[in-house]
Design a protein around this motif. Structure first.
Motif, PDB file in Angstrom:
ATOM      1  N   VAL A  30       0.840  -1.201   0.000  1.00 28.23           N
ATOM      2  CA  VAL A  30       0.000   0.000   0.000  1.00 28.23           C
ATOM      3  C   VAL A  30       0.873   1.247   0.000  1.00 28.23           C
ATOM      4  O   VAL A  30       0.603   2.220  -0.723  1.00 28.23           O
ATOM      5  N   LEU A  31       1.943   1.241   0.806  1.00 27.99           N
ATOM      6  CA  LEU A  31       2.866   2.381   0.839  1.00 27.99           C
ATOM      7  C   LEU A  31       3.518   2.584  -0.526  1.00 27.99           C
ATOM      8  O   LEU A  31       3.607   3.724  -1.019  1.00 27.99           O
ATOM      9  N   HIS A  32       3.963   1.485  -1.144  1.00 28.34           N
ATOM     10  CA  HIS A  32       4.605   1.572  -2.453  1.00 28.34           C
ATOM     11  C   HIS A  32       3.642   2.117  -3.497  1.00 28.34           C
ATOM     12  O   HIS A  32       4.025   2.923  -4.366  1.00 28.34           O
ATOM     13  N   ARG A  33       2.387   1.701  -3.418  1.00 27.45           N
ATOM     14  CA  ARG A  33       1.388   2.208  -4.365  1.00 27.45           C
ATOM     15  C   ARG A  33       1.191   3.708  -4.213  1.00 27.45           C
ATOM     16  O   ARG A  33       1.029   4.439  -5.201  1.00 27.45           O
ATOM     17  N   GLU A  34       1.183   4.198  -2.970  1.00 30.50           N
ATOM     18  CA  GLU A  34       1.040   5.630  -2.742  1.00 30.50           C
ATOM     19  C   GLU A  34       2.213   6.401  -3.340  1.00 30.50           C
ATOM     20  O   GLU A  34       2.032   7.467  -3.938  1.00 30.50           O
ATOM     21  N   MET A  35       3.411   5.868  -3.202  1.00 30.02           N
ATOM     22  CA  MET A  35       4.583   6.535  -3.762  1.00 30.02           C
ATOM     23  C   MET A  35       4.533   6.549  -5.282  1.00 30.02           C
ATOM     24  O   MET A  35       4.842   7.571  -5.921  1.00 30.02           O
TER      25      MET A  35
END
Length: 290
Positions: A30-35
């Motif tokens: 989820v964090l990677h998707r936000e970035m």
């Protein structure tokens, strides 16, 4: 009596059990998707920078001509506004990041995340961490403009501001996610966002000193949570400036509860506690949806 028709075999579907490892991987994804979403959306990066740059260099320059003989005491008013503009940048960006929850719900992607064999809390934590990091990265651009408003590029100051920016942006993202979890469309979310965030920004002392305010306005600033995010940033900046004690008292008086000056450490604890509480609210909202 047999008909000669065989019953097709039942296909067995194996769903892996939830584990801490799966949840940590979900947080990372989820964090990677936000970035990735932030890096690939250049129009978003530019649009969220326009307003703080206008406030700092247009409004700040205009107000400097009015207060040059007043309580600024020789300090460029843009220097005073600089911490508030940093806070405005990270807060606005964090709320936009939280708003993507509503976008995901409208297009069905949120449903796919919620049925994954991971805890709802891991999705929310990944979202809040991603929003906090994205907002901090956006704030770094304003941080790079420090020299233009007579703020020194001190390593200690930069590290302090980075930590305070992330703490504020994480808390605001958690607040935004807790709101977005109940919203059905983007129009409703951004209407609520404007109604909630803009008054909080203006009542945080981002654009005016907290000293010598009328009683009613001083009370509103003290109960405003964003005040305790802006004041540590201003304190960090002013401790690295060469200003007179009179200017320090007028422009950086800090927050007082009656006769007690609230230490910066206590202000940061307040923001951290609020972030943890709002994160819990957001997780509860997501679990209720399930």
């Amino acid at each position: 009596m047999t008909t000669g028709v065989t019953t097709p075999g039942v296909v067995r579907v194996h769903v892996p059990r939830r584990s801490v490892g799966h949840d940590l991987r979900a947080v990372k994804i989820v964090l990677h998707r936000e970035m990735l979403r932030f890096v690939n959306d250049r129009s978003r990066m530019i649009s969220t920078l326009i307003q703080p740059v206008l406030w700092l260099f247009v409004m700040g320059t205009g107000l400097s001509t009015l207060v040059s003989q007043g309580p600024s005491m020789g300090v460029d008013f843009r220097t005073f506004m600089y911490p508030g503009v940093i806070a405005m940048t990270v807060i606005t960006t964090a709320m936009f990041s939280a708003g993507s929850i509503v976008w995901d719900r409208e297009f069905g992607f949120l449903r796919e995340m919620l049925v994954a064999p991971v805890s709802r809390s891991s999705i929310v934590i990944g979202k809040c961490l991603g929003g906090g990091i994205v907002a901090t990265v956006q704030g770094v651009i304003i941080l790079a403009m420090a020299g233009l408003v007579h703020v020194p590029y001190s390593p200690g100051l930069i590290l302090t501001l980075l930590g305070e920016m992330f703490l504020a942006s994480f808390t605001i993202t958690a607040f935004g996610v807790s709101l977005a979890a109940r919203m059905k469309n983007m129009q409703s979310f951004f209407g609520i966002m404007q109604m909630a965030i803009m008054p909080m920004i203006f009542l945080s002392g981002a654009m005016f000193p907290l000293a010598n305010l009328p009683g009613w306005l001083a009370f509103l600033t003290k109960i405003n949570p964003l005040t305790y995010a802006v004041d540590p940033m201003r304190h960090a900046v002013f401790t690295h400036l060469d200003v007179t004690p009179q200017a320090m008292q007028a422009l950086n008086p800090g927050v007082h509860w009656f006769d007690w000056h609230v230490p910066v450490g206590v202000e940061l604890i307040i923001i951290a506690a609020m972030g943890a509480a709002l994160l819990g609210v957001a997780i509860a909202q997501f679990r209720r949806d399930g």
